[in-house]
Design an enzyme around this catalytic site. Sequence first.
Site, PDB file in Angstrom:
ATOM      1  CG  ASP A  72     -21.333  11.656  52.475  1.00  0.00           C
ATOM      2  OD1 ASP A  72     -22.206  11.744  53.325  1.00  0.00           O
ATOM      3  OD2 ASP A  72     -19.955  11.374  52.946  1.00  0.00           O
ATOM      4  CG  ASP A 141      -9.365   6.086  54.619  1.00  0.00           C
ATOM      5  OD1 ASP A 141     -10.226   6.929  55.159  1.00  0.00           O
ATOM      6  OD2 ASP A 141      -9.524   5.487  53.702  1.00  0.00           O
ATOM      7  CG  HIS A 143     -12.840   8.840  54.232  1.00  0.00           C
ATOM      8  ND1 HIS A 143     -12.884   7.466  54.274  1.00  0.00           N
ATOM      9  CD2 HIS A 143     -14.066   9.150  54.595  1.00  0.00           C
ATOM     10  CE1 HIS A 143     -13.691   7.149  54.863  1.00  0.00           C
ATOM     11  NE2 HIS A 143     -14.682   7.986  54.901  1.00  0.00           N
ATOM     12  CD  GLU A 148     -12.904   6.496  50.213  1.00  0.00           C
ATOM     13  OE1 GLU A 148     -12.221   6.808  51.274  1.00  0.00           O
ATOM     14  OE2 GLU A 148     -13.830   5.483  50.282  1.00  0.00           O
TER      15      GLU A 148
END
Length: 271
Positions: A72, A141, A143, A148
């Site tokens: 990313d 979380d 990801h 996400e």
Amino acid sequence: MRVIIEKDYNDLSAWAARYIANQINDFKPTKDKPFVLGLPTGSTPLATYRELIRLYNEKYVSFENVVTFNMDEYVGLDENHPQSYHYFMWSNFFSFVDIKKENVNILNGMASDLDQECKRYEEKIKSYGGIDLFLGGIGVDGHIAFNEPFSSLTSKTRVKSLTKDTIIVNSRFFDNDISKVPSTALTVGVETITSAKTVIVLINGHTKARALHAAVEGPVSQTWTCSALQLHKCAILIADETACDELKVSTYRYFKDIENSNLDPDTLLKK
Ligand code: GLP
């Protein structure tokens, strides 16, 4: 799914680096048949990169015939920005090994046509016959890359808006100022990752314990995108002891028992 539980961050990183080096060596890459390696940023992989550099300096592994694709990149940061993932990769890894610049692929968050940039990236991965090994980290979380919660589990490389949680967590790299954190990023999709032949994910520390629980014991769900790894034929999660705080005792023991009967990293290193 294989879950490796190591004592601490250093052991986890050493295990990962040795595994990656052994995979590259076993593949016997050449110029015409390079090993294709997917790579993450973040604080978690730092010690793995340091260990890979050490193994390179010991002449245990070479990156001469390795092609890399990063997961990313933030939108709007140029490659010289200290928080860009371009800058991160060159200053923490690529500059210290024998990788060829032309073999490094990182999404361009400054591209004038971001959708086209994502399409180009997917096509380039395909042109190499896919990714042999994708190394990843994980967000609190759950990801993976910047996929996400509620990202499609069949997603490919695309532009993503970052959640408030991720912006807050990543603001530690931006003077703790959330207004300085880009709100969008380019990221490989969940399916780009799960299409790799092998996926290994590093999970360390208590803050990642819920994510590890979701990845291993939860249902496959877009709520925790890491759970998509349950459908992968060769997914390896490498955790340290504190990341296991939310696992059931029986789950913890199961994976510990299995790994006790497997080769340890030192044996793998001598292979
Ligand atoms: C970012 C990256 C992820 C990384 C995650 C965790 O959001 N896009 O690829 O896994 O952070 O980072 P850290 O390793 O610093 O906890």
